[in-house]
Design a protein around this motif. Structure first.
Motif, mmCIF file in Angstrom:
data_model
loop_
_atom_site.group_PDB
_atom_site.id
_atom_site.type_symbol
_atom_site.label_atom_id
_atom_site.label_comp_id
_atom_site.label_asym_id
_atom_site.label_seq_id
_atom_site.Cartn_x
_atom_site.Cartn_y
_atom_site.Cartn_z
ATOM 1 N N GLY A 292 -13.168 -4.451 -7.272
ATOM 2 C CA GLY A 292 -12.985 -4.821 -8.666
ATOM 3 C C GLY A 292 -12.987 -3.624 -9.602
ATOM 4 N N THR A 293 -12.637 -3.895 -10.854
ATOM 5 C CA THR A 293 -12.477 -2.823 -11.845
ATOM 6 C C THR A 293 -13.294 -3.127 -13.097
ATOM 7 O OG1 THR A 293 -10.766 -1.388 -12.822
ATOM 8 C CG2 THR A 293 -10.496 -3.744 -13.143
ATOM 9 N N PRO A 294 -13.829 -2.092 -13.777
ATOM 10 C CA PRO A 294 -14.538 -2.317 -15.041
ATOM 11 C C PRO A 294 -13.570 -2.541 -16.198
ATOM 12 C CG PRO A 294 -14.552 0.004 -14.491
ATOM 13 C CD PRO A 294 -13.896 -0.698 -13.336
ATOM 14 N N GLU A 295 -14.136 -2.728 -17.384
ATOM 15 C CA GLU A 295 -13.288 -2.959 -18.555
ATOM 16 C C GLU A 295 -12.500 -1.692 -18.901
ATOM 17 O OE1 GLU A 295 -15.224 -3.615 -22.289
ATOM 18 O OE2 GLU A 295 -16.794 -2.149 -21.877
ATOM 19 N N GLY A 296 -11.445 -1.883 -19.693
ATOM 20 C CA GLY A 296 -10.671 -0.741 -20.167
ATOM 21 C C GLY A 296 -9.262 -0.685 -19.637
ATOM 22 N N VAL A 297 -8.723 -1.822 -19.182
ATOM 23 C CA VAL A 297 -7.345 -1.798 -18.688
ATOM 24 C C VAL A 297 -6.377 -1.828 -19.873
ATOM 25 C CG1 VAL A 297 -7.921 -2.829 -16.477
ATOM 26 C CG2 VAL A 297 -7.313 -4.325 -18.369
ATOM 27 N N VAL A 298 -5.332 -0.995 -19.794
ATOM 28 C CA VAL A 298 -4.306 -0.964 -20.830
ATOM 29 C C VAL A 298 -2.930 -1.039 -20.175
ATOM 30 C CG1 VAL A 298 -5.758 0.423 -22.369
ATOM 31 C CG2 VAL A 298 -4.116 1.558 -20.886
ATOM 32 N N ASP A 299 -1.963 -1.433 -20.944
ATOM 33 C CA ASP A 299 -0.584 -1.533 -20.479
ATOM 34 C C ASP A 299 -0.043 -0.148 -20.144
ATOM 35 O OD1 ASP A 299 1.891 -2.724 -19.943
ATOM 36 O OD2 ASP A 299 2.560 -2.487 -22.013
ATOM 37 N N VAL A 300 0.616 -0.024 -18.989
ATOM 38 C CA VAL A 300 1.233 1.247 -18.609
ATOM 39 C C VAL A 300 2.747 1.091 -18.616
ATOM 40 C CG1 VAL A 300 -0.695 2.211 -17.332
ATOM 41 C CG2 VAL A 300 0.886 0.685 -16.152
ATOM 42 N N LYS A 301 3.422 2.167 -18.992
ATOM 43 C CA LYS A 301 4.864 2.151 -19.181
ATOM 44 C C LYS A 301 5.559 3.053 -18.163
ATOM 45 C CE LYS A 301 4.338 -0.146 -23.125
ATOM 46 N NZ LYS A 301 4.738 -1.564 -23.271
ATOM 47 N N THR A 302 6.854 2.881 -18.035
ATOM 48 C CA THR A 302 7.661 3.754 -17.189
ATOM 49 C C THR A 302 7.485 5.213 -17.624
ATOM 50 O OG1 THR A 302 9.293 2.016 -16.811
ATOM 51 C CG2 THR A 302 10.009 4.281 -16.455
ATOM 52 N N GLY A 303 7.205 6.072 -16.646
ATOM 53 C CA GLY A 303 6.993 7.486 -16.919
ATOM 54 C C GLY A 303 5.543 7.885 -17.046
ATOM 55 N N ASP A 304 4.641 6.921 -17.164
ATOM 56 C CA ASP A 304 3.220 7.248 -17.299
ATOM 57 C C ASP A 304 2.658 7.823 -16.002
ATOM 58 O OD1 ASP A 304 3.118 6.400 -19.910
ATOM 59 O OD2 ASP A 304 2.085 4.504 -19.496
ATOM 60 N N GLU A 305 1.732 8.762 -16.144
ATOM 61 C CA GLU A 305 0.951 9.277 -15.023
ATOM 62 C C GLU A 305 -0.446 8.678 -15.123
ATOM 63 O OE1 GLU A 305 0.537 13.659 -13.511
ATOM 64 O OE2 GLU A 305 -1.179 13.256 -14.827
ATOM 65 N N VAL B 98 0.809 -1.211 0.000
ATOM 66 C CA VAL B 98 0.000 0.000 0.000
ATOM 67 C C VAL B 98 0.849 1.270 0.000
ATOM 68 C CG1 VAL B 98 -1.800 1.278 1.221
ATOM 69 C CG2 VAL B 98 -1.844 -1.218 1.199
ATOM 70 N N ILE B 99 0.523 2.192 -0.896
ATOM 71 C CA ILE B 99 1.108 3.526 -0.904
ATOM 72 C C ILE B 99 -0.023 4.546 -1.068
ATOM 73 C CG2 ILE B 99 3.359 2.810 -1.786
ATOM 74 C CD1 ILE B 99 2.481 3.757 -4.569
ATOM 75 N N GLY B 100 0.316 5.826 -0.941
ATOM 76 C CA GLY B 100 -0.687 6.878 -1.007
ATOM 77 C C GLY B 100 -0.680 7.637 -2.326
ATOM 78 N N HIS B 101 -1.587 8.599 -2.385
ATOM 79 C CA HIS B 101 -1.716 9.522 -3.513
ATOM 80 C C HIS B 101 -0.360 10.131 -3.882
ATOM 81 C CE1 HIS B 101 -3.496 12.706 -5.916
ATOM 82 N NE2 HIS B 101 -3.159 13.653 -5.061
ATOM 83 N N ARG B 102 -0.121 10.269 -5.157
ATOM 84 C CA ARG B 102 1.111 10.839 -5.710
ATOM 85 C C ARG B 102 2.327 9.938 -5.495
ATOM 86 N NH1 ARG B 102 0.379 16.311 -7.089
ATOM 87 N NH2 ARG B 102 2.632 16.622 -7.113
ATOM 88 N N GLY B 103 2.102 8.695 -5.104
ATOM 89 C CA GLY B 103 3.197 7.748 -4.932
ATOM 90 C C GLY B 103 3.679 7.197 -6.266
ATOM 91 N N VAL B 104 4.746 6.413 -6.198
ATOM 92 C CA VAL B 104 5.376 5.849 -7.394
ATOM 93 C C VAL B 104 5.302 4.328 -7.330
ATOM 94 C CG1 VAL B 104 7.511 5.685 -8.731
ATOM 95 C CG2 VAL B 104 6.935 7.824 -7.563
ATOM 96 N N THR B 105 4.861 3.726 -8.421
ATOM 97 C CA THR B 105 4.743 2.280 -8.525
ATOM 98 C C THR B 105 5.765 1.744 -9.517
ATOM 99 O OG1 THR B 105 2.396 2.284 -7.937
ATOM 100 C CG2 THR B 105 3.192 0.397 -9.190
ATOM 101 N N ARG B 106 6.397 0.652 -9.157
ATOM 102 C CA ARG B 106 7.467 0.077 -9.979
ATOM 103 C C ARG B 106 6.920 -0.829 -11.073
ATOM 104 N NH1 ARG B 106 10.194 -5.005 -8.315
ATOM 105 N NH2 ARG B 106 11.808 -5.445 -9.857
ATOM 106 N N ARG B 107 7.470 -0.643 -12.279
ATOM 107 C CA ARG B 107 7.260 -1.593 -13.372
ATOM 108 C C ARG B 107 8.570 -2.360 -13.555
ATOM 109 N NH1 ARG B 107 4.224 -2.025 -18.698
ATOM 110 N NH2 ARG B 107 5.532 -3.441 -19.910
ATOM 111 N N PRO B 108 8.617 -3.651 -13.243
ATOM 112 C CA PRO B 108 9.870 -4.401 -13.364
ATOM 113 C C PRO B 108 10.346 -4.497 -14.806
ATOM 114 C CG PRO B 108 8.266 -5.580 -12.009
ATOM 115 C CD PRO B 108 7.532 -4.468 -12.681
#
Length: 251
Positions: free
Chosen positions: A215-228, A78-88
């Motif tokens: 849960g989440t609705p449809e519309g998930v897409v791949d996110v890349k390093t640098g994306d907001e 768990v992290i908060g708003h404006r946090g950073v998530t790692r893409r391996p």
């Protein structure tokens, strides 16, 4: 009422919205980027739901569920708003999941759906990332998919249940770099909140601070390093975070 928890000037504070950012409990005002945003409440057990929107299940080529697909998440995620998530490095498909997070306010054990909403303290926005490369099979999401450090973003605001009401039908959407990529409404749950509380409390005690990610609705897409990535839920808040590569995490 909306309220948050932030770190500022060496201490943790409760805060409320202010036109310049946030107002701390002691009256001081700080800009949004001058504070470190924490999850807006003390987080207990996290119970996450998979495939709880029929359109998302169809998007992933799965059929209707006979009972909820639920799994637990550890506190390190768990992290908060404006946090950073790692893409391996080397990952082929990592996606966000905009979700309404239901926060338990009083102990629930063997609760009937008719009284289930009495156990809800309030709501926040969640963005629960998944890495599809690591998925073993649809009915058993493994640890590498859903229990990643920094992979579950909560916030920025905790909103009292009374401010939302009994009928929870909230518009939601996700934006990646300012472009809308996902839209839905919580009225489209396969299993609604009263059902989930009745179902879960039949075999486990839900305690104050426990969280149900719905849960989440449809519309998930791949996110890349640098994306907001911004997840918005009507009346609840606008949760932002960014994606970064291994280097800033020392990996």
């Amino acid at each position: 009422m909306k309220r948050a928890r932030v770190a500022y000037a060496g201490a943790i504070h409760e805060a409320v919205p202010h036109h310049q950012g946030v107002q701390l409990a002691d009256g001081r005002v700080a800009t949004e980027d001058a504070v470190v945003w924490l999850p807006p409440f003390e987080v207990g057990t996290i119970i996450a739901l998979g495939l709880n929107y029929a359109d998302h299940a169809k998007e992933l080529s799965f059929g209707a569920q006979e009972e909820p697909l639920a799994f637990l998440k550890g506190p390190g995620g768990v992290i908060g708003h404006r946090g950073v998530t790692r893409r391996p490095a080397g990952v082929k498909f990592m996606h966000y999941e905009c979700e309404l997070a239901v926060v338990i306010g009083k102990e629930a054990r063997k609760v009937r759906r008719e009284t289930a909403m009495e156990h809800v303290a309030g709501y926040t926005v969640a963005n629960d990332y998944a890495i599809r490369d690591y998925l073993e099979n649809w009915y058993r999401p493994n640890l590498r998919v859903k229990n990643r450090d920094g992979g579950t973003v909560l916030g920025p605001w905790f909103v009292d249940a009374a401010d939302v009401g009994e009928e929870v039908a909230l518009q939601m959407r996700t934006l990646v770099n300012g472009q809308v990529t996902q839209e839905g409404n919580t009225r489209d749950f396969v299993f609604d909140i009263p059902y989930l509380i009745e179902y879960l409390s039949a075999f486990m005690t839900l305690s104050p601070g426990d969280v149900i990610l719905t849960g989440t609705p449809e519309g998930v897409v791949d996110v890349k390093t640098g994306d907001e990535v911004i997840c918005e839920i009507e009346g609840i808040g606008r949760l932002m975070n960014t994606i970064a590569g291994d280097e800033i995490f020392g990996r």
